[in-house]
Design a protein around this motif. Structure first.
Motif, PDB file in Angstrom:
ATOM      1  N   TRP A 145     -90.705  84.468   6.256  1.00 52.73           N
ATOM      2  CA  TRP A 145     -90.341  84.869   7.683  1.00 52.73           C
ATOM      3  C   TRP A 145     -89.314  85.873   7.686  1.00 52.73           C
ATOM      4  N   PRO A 146     -89.408  87.132   7.494  1.00 48.74           N
ATOM      5  CA  PRO A 146     -88.435  88.029   7.248  1.00 48.74           C
ATOM      6  C   PRO A 146     -87.405  87.824   8.665  1.00 48.74           C
ATOM      7  N   GLY A 147     -86.106  88.050   8.509  1.00 45.95           N
ATOM      8  CA  GLY A 147     -85.154  87.856   9.539  1.00 45.95           C
ATOM      9  C   GLY A 147     -84.927  86.200   9.821  1.00 45.95           C
ATOM     10  N   PHE A 148     -85.361  85.391   9.132  1.00 54.17           N
ATOM     11  CA  PHE A 148     -85.034  84.066   9.231  1.00 54.17           C
ATOM     12  C   PHE A 148     -83.444  83.719   9.174  1.00 54.17           C
ATOM     13  N   GLU A 149     -83.034  84.194   7.807  1.00 51.39           N
ATOM     14  CA  GLU A 149     -81.652  84.091   7.453  1.00 51.39           C
ATOM     15  C   GLU A 149     -80.590  84.494   8.456  1.00 51.39           C
ATOM     16  N   LYS A 150     -80.945  85.817   9.011  1.00 52.39           N
ATOM     17  CA  LYS A 150     -79.948  86.443   9.792  1.00 52.39           C
ATOM     18  C   LYS A 150     -80.008  85.584  10.957  1.00 52.39           C
ATOM     19  N   ALA A 151     -81.106  85.171  11.575  1.00 51.67           N
ATOM     20  CA  ALA A 151     -81.044  84.568  12.933  1.00 51.67           C
ATOM     21  C   ALA A 151     -80.440  83.084  12.703  1.00 51.67           C
ATOM     22  N   PHE A 152     -80.777  82.553  11.357  1.00 58.01           N
ATOM     23  CA  PHE A 152     -80.188  81.172  11.341  1.00 58.01           C
ATOM     24  C   PHE A 152     -78.453  81.071  11.238  1.00 58.01           C
ATOM     25  N   LEU A 153     -78.151  82.191  10.639  1.00 62.05           N
ATOM     26  CA  LEU A 153     -76.578  82.232  10.556  1.00 62.05           C
ATOM     27  C   LEU A 153     -76.054  82.953  11.675  1.00 62.05           C
ATOM     28  N   SER A 154     -76.642  83.053  12.787  1.00 63.81           N
ATOM     29  CA  SER A 154     -76.112  83.705  14.115  1.00 63.81           C
ATOM     30  C   SER A 154     -75.785  82.410  14.841  1.00 63.81           C
ATOM     31  N   SER A 155     -75.271  82.962  16.098  1.00 64.89           N
ATOM     32  CA  SER A 155     -74.750  82.345  17.203  1.00 64.89           C
ATOM     33  C   SER A 155     -75.920  82.697  18.425  1.00 64.89           C
TER      34      SER A 155
END
Length: 322
Positions: A145-155
């Motif tokens: 799921w491209p973008g998962f890591e960025k979202a996961f580590l965001s607020s």
């Protein structure tokens, strides 16, 4: 022009050999990881041997601590050789987290005050392995799921919820290790600004995993959530009532046979309010469990009972006697 058919034939042979090599590598990965290339656990046939019992069924925690570094590196080599095998990537991540906890953090917690500098150094090592293990798993999720890591580590709460909505029941094990690694890393360094700003993702991931498989690993997800909710400041997601709900769910899922849950209650509930009797009572409950009642969790039971005994032996360090 006569040379072309020969070149074509050689190319076909080479492709077949490469295909066989890839197939063998994937089969080896399946066996080693206990899950397939897509990271889905392979159902065990009735009566077939479980290789993980040699590890998780061991009572002698010392021998596991001695061989675990080699096992971690072996799986990392396998994962490096077959980077598309998600099962291997997840197992490499899981083992890094286990190594950080068993071989680094746990011994460091028992260091005397005079060795505070060494303790801090070891906690940093443990944190490194937690985040390294998490990275293996997040890379798998990112590939799906491209973008998962960025979202996961965001607020960004909306982005986080959208990302974790992708998680299915087959992903619960990976989600537990990724989310758990994040929270335990934060607990070692609660003033880490990066960790604080990205704490919502791990909690949301664990809540999603718990909703999909409430009984996972005898309530391990609920236990992790209980520790977070009862320890974190309200401004960063702490919620004592939710923590108690998670404790009750963990207790129910384990049938009262997981020592880790009693240790969590002793440390997260009794200790902060100065309840020495409750602290001692719950640690004794942890010690009363027979590790042989569940051979598949014998290792974790033994490790937790070692911790419970240490806490009991040092009870006077945590409570003021007037």
């Amino acid at each position: 022009m006569k040379l072309f058919p020969k070149i074509l034939a050689l190319a076909i042979v080479a492709a077949n050999l490469l295909s066989c090599k890839t197939l063998l590598a994937n089969k080896l990965g399946d066996v080693a990881a206990g899950s397939n290339k897509a990271g889905v656990a392979i159902p065990k046939k009735a009566g077939s041997p479980d290789m993980m019992m040699a590890f998780m069924g061991e009572k002698d925690t010392q021998i596991i601590a001695e061989v675990l570094p080699m096992i971690v590196k072996m799986y990392e080599i396998l994962a490096l050789q077959n980077p598309k095998h998600q099962g291997l990537q997840i197992m490499a991540g899981q083992l890094n987290v286990m190594y950080g906890n068993l071989c680094v953090q746990s011994p460091a917690e028992s260091l005397p005050v005079v060795e505070l500098q060494k303790q801090v150094s070891e906690f940093n090592r443990a944190k490194y392995h937690y985040l390294r293990g998490r990275k293996y798993i997040l890379d798998v999720f990112e590939s799906r799921w491209p973008g998962f890591e960025k979202a996961f580590l965001s607020s960004d709460a909306d982005a986080i919820q959208k990302a974790v909505s992708n998680i299915k029941k087959d992903d619960v094990n990976a989600a537990y290790w990724a989310g758990g690694a994040s929270l335990i890393s934060w607990s070692l360094d609660p003033l880490d600004i990066d960790a604080l700003s990205s704490i919502q993702g791990p909690v949301a991931l664990l809540e999603k995993a718990a909703s999909l498989d409430p009984n996972y690993n005898n309530g391990a997800i609920w236990d992790a959530l209980c520790q977070f909710y009862t320890a974190a400041p309200v401004d960063f997601g702490g919620d004592y009532e939710r923590g108690m709900e998670c404790y009750q769910k963990a207790l129910a899922a384990s049938g009262g046979k997981s020592p880790g849950i009693y240790i969590t209650y002793a440390q997260s509930v009794c200790k902060p309010v100065g309840d020495r009797d409750g602290f001692v009572e719950n640690l004794n409950k942890a010690l009363a469990i027979n590790p042989d009642d569940d051979p598949s969790s014998r290792l974790m039971c033994s490790l937790n009972q070692q911790k419970a005994q240490y806490l009991l032996d040092h009870v006077d360090d945590y409570f003021i006697v007037w």
